[in-house]
Structures are given as structure tokens and as C-alpha cells.
Design a protein around this motif. Structure first.
Motif, PDB file in Angstrom:
ATOM      1  N   ALA A   1       1.536   2.533 -15.969  1.00 24.22           N
ATOM      2  CA  ALA A   1       2.932   2.469 -15.500  1.00 24.22           C
ATOM      3  C   ALA A   1       2.977   2.383 -13.976  1.00 24.22           C
ATOM      4  CB  ALA A   1       3.702   3.694 -15.996  1.00 24.22           C
ATOM      5  N   VAL A   2       2.095   3.092 -13.306  1.00 20.13           N
ATOM      6  CA  VAL A   2       2.024   3.019 -11.838  1.00 20.13           C
ATOM      7  C   VAL A   2       1.632   1.616 -11.409  1.00 20.13           C
ATOM      8  CG1 VAL A   2       0.695   3.809  -9.838  1.00 20.13           C
ATOM      9  CG2 VAL A   2       1.645   5.463 -11.415  1.00 20.13           C
ATOM     10  N   PHE A   3       0.700   0.980 -12.124  1.00 25.39           N
ATOM     11  CA  PHE A   3       0.303  -0.390 -11.790  1.00 25.39           C
ATOM     12  C   PHE A   3       1.485  -1.350 -11.910  1.00 25.39           C
ATOM     13  CE2 PHE A   3      -4.201   0.654 -13.443  1.00 25.39           C
ATOM     14  CZ  PHE A   3      -4.555   1.186 -12.218  1.00 25.39           C
ATOM     15  N   VAL A   4       2.219  -1.239 -13.006  1.00 26.15           N
ATOM     16  CA  VAL A   4       3.352  -2.135 -13.237  1.00 26.15           C
ATOM     17  C   VAL A   4       4.434  -1.918 -12.186  1.00 26.15           C
ATOM     18  CG1 VAL A   4       5.221  -2.680 -14.850  1.00 26.15           C
ATOM     19  CG2 VAL A   4       2.883  -2.403 -15.697  1.00 26.15           C
ATOM     20  N   LEU A   5       4.767  -0.662 -11.917  1.00 27.63           N
ATOM     21  CA  LEU A   5       5.797  -0.368 -10.914  1.00 27.63           C
ATOM     22  C   LEU A   5       5.354  -0.789  -9.513  1.00 27.63           C
ATOM     23  CD1 LEU A   5       7.025   3.115 -12.164  1.00 27.63           C
ATOM     24  CD2 LEU A   5       8.264   0.947 -12.254  1.00 27.63           C
ATOM     25  N   ALA A   6       4.068  -0.654  -9.213  1.00 28.32           N
ATOM     26  CA  ALA A   6       3.562  -1.069  -7.907  1.00 28.32           C
ATOM     27  C   ALA A   6       3.642  -2.584  -7.746  1.00 28.32           C
ATOM     28  CB  ALA A   6       2.124  -0.593  -7.720  1.00 28.32           C
ATOM     29  N   ILE A   7       3.360  -3.325  -8.805  1.00 27.06           N
ATOM     30  CA  ILE A   7       3.491  -4.784  -8.746  1.00 27.06           C
ATOM     31  C   ILE A   7       4.947  -5.169  -8.540  1.00 27.06           C
ATOM     32  CG2 ILE A   7       3.304  -6.900 -10.135  1.00 27.06           C
ATOM     33  CD1 ILE A   7       0.726  -5.667 -11.339  1.00 27.06           C
ATOM     34  N   LEU A   8       5.843  -4.482  -9.220  1.00 26.89           N
ATOM     35  CA  LEU A   8       7.274  -4.741  -9.050  1.00 26.89           C
ATOM     36  C   LEU A   8       7.713  -4.451  -7.617  1.00 26.89           C
ATOM     37  CD1 LEU A   8       9.979  -5.466 -10.423  1.00 26.89           C
ATOM     38  CD2 LEU A   8      10.247  -3.027 -10.882  1.00 26.89           C
ATOM     39  N   LEU A   9       7.287  -3.324  -7.065  1.00 24.45           N
ATOM     40  CA  LEU A   9       7.622  -2.998  -5.678  1.00 24.45           C
ATOM     41  C   LEU A   9       7.009  -3.992  -4.700  1.00 24.45           C
ATOM     42  CD1 LEU A   9       7.360   0.900  -5.489  1.00 24.45           C
ATOM     43  CD2 LEU A   9       9.406  -0.508  -5.357  1.00 24.45           C
ATOM     44  N   SER A  10       5.807  -4.469  -4.996  1.00 23.70           N
ATOM     45  CA  SER A  10       5.159  -5.449  -4.136  1.00 23.70           C
ATOM     46  C   SER A  10       5.939  -6.760  -4.115  1.00 23.70           C
ATOM     47  CB  SER A  10       3.732  -5.688  -4.630  1.00 23.70           C
ATOM     48  OG  SER A  10       3.091  -6.666  -3.865  1.00 23.70           O
TER      49      SER A  10
ATOM     50  N   GLY B   1       7.908  -8.449  -0.913  1.00 22.55           N
ATOM     51  CA  GLY B   1       7.722  -9.838  -0.517  1.00 22.55           C
ATOM     52  C   GLY B   1       9.039 -10.590  -0.425  1.00 22.55           C
ATOM     53  N   VAL B   2       9.922 -10.356  -1.369  1.00 24.35           N
ATOM     54  CA  VAL B   2      11.243 -10.992  -1.334  1.00 24.35           C
ATOM     55  C   VAL B   2      12.020 -10.504  -0.123  1.00 24.35           C
ATOM     56  CG1 VAL B   2      13.476 -11.114  -2.524  1.00 24.35           C
ATOM     57  CG2 VAL B   2      11.345 -11.442  -3.800  1.00 24.35           C
ATOM     58  N   TRP B   3      11.924  -9.223   0.162  1.00 23.05           N
ATOM     59  CA  TRP B   3      12.662  -8.653   1.296  1.00 23.05           C
ATOM     60  C   TRP B   3      12.151  -9.198   2.615  1.00 23.05           C
ATOM     61  CZ3 TRP B   3      11.113  -4.365   4.668  1.00 23.05           C
ATOM     62  CH2 TRP B   3      12.153  -3.937   5.508  1.00 23.05           C
ATOM     63  N   LEU B   4      10.835  -9.374   2.751  1.00 21.55           N
ATOM     64  CA  LEU B   4      10.265  -9.854   4.015  1.00 21.55           C
ATOM     65  C   LEU B   4      10.484 -11.341   4.236  1.00 21.55           C
ATOM     66  CD1 LEU B   4       6.882  -7.949   4.223  1.00 21.55           C
ATOM     67  CD2 LEU B   4       8.821  -7.748   5.750  1.00 21.55           C
ATOM     68  N   TRP B   5      10.432 -12.126   3.163  1.00 16.80           N
ATOM     69  CA  TRP B   5      10.591 -13.559   3.347  1.00 16.80           C
ATOM     70  C   TRP B   5      11.953 -13.954   2.865  1.00 16.80           C
ATOM     71  CZ3 TRP B   5       5.451 -12.132   1.998  1.00 16.80           C
ATOM     72  CH2 TRP B   5       4.509 -12.461   2.962  1.00 16.80           C
TER      73      TRP B   5
ATOM     74  N   ALA C   1       0.834  -1.210   0.000  1.00 18.38           N
ATOM     75  CA  ALA C   1       0.000   0.000   0.000  1.00 18.38           C
ATOM     76  C   ALA C   1       0.864   1.253   0.000  1.00 18.38           C
ATOM     77  CB  ALA C   1      -0.933  -0.003   1.206  1.00 18.38           C
ATOM     78  N   LEU C   2       1.934   1.237   0.791  1.00 19.92           N
ATOM     79  CA  LEU C   2       2.833   2.391   0.832  1.00 19.92           C
ATOM     80  C   LEU C   2       3.484   2.637  -0.517  1.00 19.92           C
ATOM     81  CD1 LEU C   2       4.333   4.593   2.454  1.00 19.92           C
ATOM     82  CD2 LEU C   2       6.047   2.851   2.995  1.00 19.92           C
ATOM     83  N   GLY C   3       3.992   1.571  -1.131  1.00 13.85           N
ATOM     84  CA  GLY C   3       4.626   1.715  -2.448  1.00 13.85           C
ATOM     85  C   GLY C   3       3.667   2.252  -3.486  1.00 13.85           C
ATOM     86  N   TYR C   4       2.453   1.695  -3.534  1.00 14.32           N
ATOM     87  CA  TYR C   4       1.475   2.165  -4.499  1.00 14.32           C
ATOM     88  C   TYR C   4       1.087   3.616  -4.223  1.00 14.32           C
ATOM     89  CZ  TYR C   4      -2.504   2.773  -7.448  1.00 14.32           C
ATOM     90  OH  TYR C   4      -3.345   3.279  -8.399  1.00 14.32           O
TER      91      TYR C   4
END
Length: 124
Positions: free
Chosen positions: A107-116, A120-124, A76-79
Motif C-alpha cells: 500500500a505504501v508503494f502504491v500511495l508513493a507512486i500516486l504521490l510521485s 510531477g503534475v504539480w511541477l510541470w 523521496a519526501l512523500g515515500y
């Protein structure tokens, strides 16, 4: 005066443009962050009170559900940040045309998915 026009209130049959979806999701992500802020302030206050409080918050935040909630907050923060930058650019006069507005929303949708995914990789 009674208007004789059809009213369609079934939202599943309405096709929203990308710009409308982007704006709606920007508001929803803001509400999510507002709620999350209360939870994070509680966790900070509890962890700073004592060593036992810190251990409790640490144990709480290492569970799968807490990581999933943290992932949702980070998503949510990234988006919200990306959409906020898009809105600020629109306030400065960029992306105001219909076509460029659609492209910037996608472009915001694509970048938000990338950040999401990165969150996820960072948390797990």
C-alpha cells in the motif's frame, strides 16, 4: 571453526520480500532528503541575500534538470513520510503480522507512486 555452508553474494539472484524493500527504500529516501536539505538551504540563503541571488536561483529552478531534481526530492519526501507512518503504526502494534505487513508495504508503494505522479503534475 570454518562453516561449510554456501554463501550467495549475488544480490540479483536474491528475492527480497516487499517488507524488506520498503525498509531499504525508507532508508534511501532519508539519505536523499538529507542531501537535498543542503541544496535547498543553499538555494534559500542565496535567494535571500539579494535580488540578483533570487533571480539566479529562480532561473536555476525553472530548468528541466532542476524540476527533475525537485521531483525526485518530493518523491523521496512523500515515500519517506508514508513509510514513516507505516513504521509508527507498526510501533503501536498494527501491521505486525506477516500478511498485514506485506499488504501495508505494498500500500505504501502504491500511495508513493500516486504521490510521485501528483508531484510531477504539480511541477510541470
Amino acid at each position: 571453526m570454518k562453516k561449510q555452508r554456501p554463501v550467495n553474494l549475488e544480490l540479483t539472484s536474491i528475492s527480497f520480500p516487499a517488507t524488506a524493500i520498503s525498509s531499504i527504500l525508507h532508508r534511501i529516501s532519508g539519505v536523499i532528503m538529507l542531501v537535498a536539505l543542503g541544496m535547498l538551504i543553499w538555494a534559500l540563503a542565496t535567494s535571500l541575500q539579494s535580488a540578483e541571488g533570487f533571480a539566479m536561483v529562480h532561473d536555476l529552478f525553472t530548468s528541466f534538470i532542476a524540476k527533475f531534481i525537485a521531483w525526485g526530492i518530493l518523491t523521496a519526501l512523500g515515500y519517506h513520510v508514508l513509510a514513516g507512518v507505516r513504521h509508527m503504526c507498526m510501533d503501536m502494534g498494527y501491521f505486525e503480522e506477516l500478511n498485514s505487513g506485506r499488504v501495508s508495504a505494498k500500500a505504501v508503494f502504491v500511495l508513493a507512486i500516486l504521490l510521485s505522479v501528483l508531484a510531477g503534475v504539480w511541477l510541470w
